[in-house]
Design a protein around this motif. Structure first.
Motif, PDB file in Angstrom:
ATOM      1  N   ARG A  11       0.847  -1.196   0.000  1.00 19.41           N
ATOM      2  CA  ARG A  11       0.000   0.000   0.000  1.00 19.41           C
ATOM      3  C   ARG A  11       0.877   1.238   0.000  1.00 19.41           C
ATOM      4  O   ARG A  11       1.974   1.225   0.565  1.00 19.41           O
ATOM      5  N   VAL A  12       0.390   2.298  -0.620  1.00 19.65           N
ATOM      6  CA  VAL A  12       1.081   3.590  -0.558  1.00 19.65           C
ATOM      7  C   VAL A  12       0.165   4.570   0.163  1.00 19.65           C
ATOM      8  O   VAL A  12      -1.007   4.706  -0.190  1.00 19.65           O
ATOM      9  N   LEU A  13       0.691   5.212   1.185  1.00 20.15           N
ATOM     10  CA  LEU A  13      -0.079   6.175   1.972  1.00 20.15           C
ATOM     11  C   LEU A  13       0.675   7.490   2.058  1.00 20.15           C
ATOM     12  O   LEU A  13       1.912   7.503   2.145  1.00 20.15           O
ATOM     13  N   ASP A  14      -0.071   8.593   2.048  1.00 24.60           N
ATOM     14  CA  ASP A  14       0.526   9.896   2.333  1.00 24.60           C
ATOM     15  C   ASP A  14       0.687  10.011   3.838  1.00 24.60           C
ATOM     16  O   ASP A  14      -0.229   9.687   4.595  1.00 24.60           O
ATOM     17  N   ASN A  15       1.850  10.454   4.277  1.00 24.27           N
ATOM     18  CA  ASN A  15       2.082  10.726   5.696  1.00 24.27           C
ATOM     19  C   ASN A  15       2.436  12.210   5.817  1.00 24.27           C
ATOM     20  O   ASN A  15       3.615  12.583   5.787  1.00 24.27           O
ATOM     21  N   PRO A  16       1.400  13.071   5.877  1.00 24.66           N
ATOM     22  CA  PRO A  16       1.677  14.520   5.856  1.00 24.66           C
ATOM     23  C   PRO A  16       2.513  14.992   7.026  1.00 24.66           C
ATOM     24  O   PRO A  16       3.247  15.977   6.897  1.00 24.66           O
ATOM     25  N   GLU A  17       2.439  14.319   8.168  1.00 23.17           N
ATOM     26  CA  GLU A  17       3.245  14.750   9.321  1.00 23.17           C
ATOM     27  C   GLU A  17       4.729  14.635   9.038  1.00 23.17           C
ATOM     28  O   GLU A  17       5.545  15.386   9.566  1.00 23.17           O
ATOM     29  N   ARG A  18       5.078  13.667   8.199  1.00 22.83           N
ATOM     30  CA  ARG A  18       6.498  13.497   7.845  1.00 22.83           C
ATOM     31  C   ARG A  18       6.797  13.988   6.428  1.00 22.83           C
ATOM     32  O   ARG A  18       7.909  13.793   5.939  1.00 22.83           O
ATOM     33  N   SER A  19       5.782  14.610   5.804  1.00 27.92           N
ATOM     34  CA  SER A  19       5.946  15.143   4.437  1.00 27.92           C
ATOM     35  C   SER A  19       6.522  14.093   3.492  1.00 27.92           C
ATOM     36  O   SER A  19       7.517  14.330   2.791  1.00 27.92           O
ATOM     37  N   ARG A  20       5.872  12.946   3.496  1.00 28.14           N
ATOM     38  CA  ARG A  20       6.334  11.909   2.571  1.00 28.14           C
ATOM     39  C   ARG A  20       5.235  10.885   2.294  1.00 28.14           C
ATOM     40  O   ARG A  20       4.360  10.662   3.136  1.00 28.14           O
ATOM     41  N   PHE A  21       5.289  10.330   1.088  1.00 31.35           N
ATOM     42  CA  PHE A  21       4.494   9.153   0.792  1.00 31.35           C
ATOM     43  C   PHE A  21       5.309   7.943   1.224  1.00 31.35           C
ATOM     44  O   PHE A  21       6.528   7.901   1.025  1.00 31.35           O
TER      45      PHE A  21
END
Ligand SMILES: CC(C)(COP(=O)(O)OP(=O)(O)OC[C@H]1O[C@@H](n2cnc3c(N)ncnc32)[C@H](O)[C@@H]1OP(=O)(O)O)[C@@H](O)C(=O)NCCC(=O)NCCS
Length: 109
Positions: A11-21
């Motif tokens: 799965r690919v998820l956006d992790n905005p807290e770490r500014s990365r997919f």
């Protein structure tokens, strides 16, 4: 465990807290594409896949999902990361996302 064996659980998820997919392989982070958001654009900075899983297509899955997400959010793409830039060059359907960049001449259609 190989990436191929886990092909059903990627799965690919956006992790905005770490500014990365992040690309998750059986629930664990196996790679990421870091970015900055700037004036309606997403600037891709660096992409990395765990060396144990390199060469199994995870980087490509990550790039495609991140670019699809950018399109959904109407974000222009600035591919400062050479891997993302190369992925776009090889997949022209994403070229229109790149700010100011048209790699193909415009046809009549
Ligand atoms: C670059 C990286 C993310 C690719 O991940 P991966 O899971 O091995 O990628 P894939 O298996 O989907 O391979 C995709 C293609 O990218 C190519 N590639 C590898 N490194 C590349 C790079 N630095 N720039 C452009 N293309 C690259 C591969 O040759 C492969 O080409 P092919 O499909 O024609 O064989 C991974 O090798 C890595 O983490 N490298 C170290 C960090 C790095 O150099 N990051 C890139 C610069 S930000």
């Amino acid at each position: 465990m190989s990436a191929d064996a886990q092909v059903q659980d990627i799965r690919v998820l956006d992790n905005p807290e770490r500014s990365r997919f992040e690309i998750l392989l059986a629930g664990s982070v196996a790679g990421f594409a870091s970015y900055r958001l700037r004036d309606g654009a997403i600037v891709f900075r660096h992409t990395e896949v765990d060396p144990r899983f390199e060469g199994h297509g995870l980087g490509s899955r990550l790039a495609a999902a991140a670019l699809d997400n950018a399109r959904q959010r109407n974000l222009a793409v600035v591919p400062n990361c050479p891997f993302i830039a190369a992925y776009i060059a090889e997949h022209p359907k994403y070229a229109d996302l790149v700010q100011g960049g048209h790699t193909q001449p415009r046809g009549n259609h």
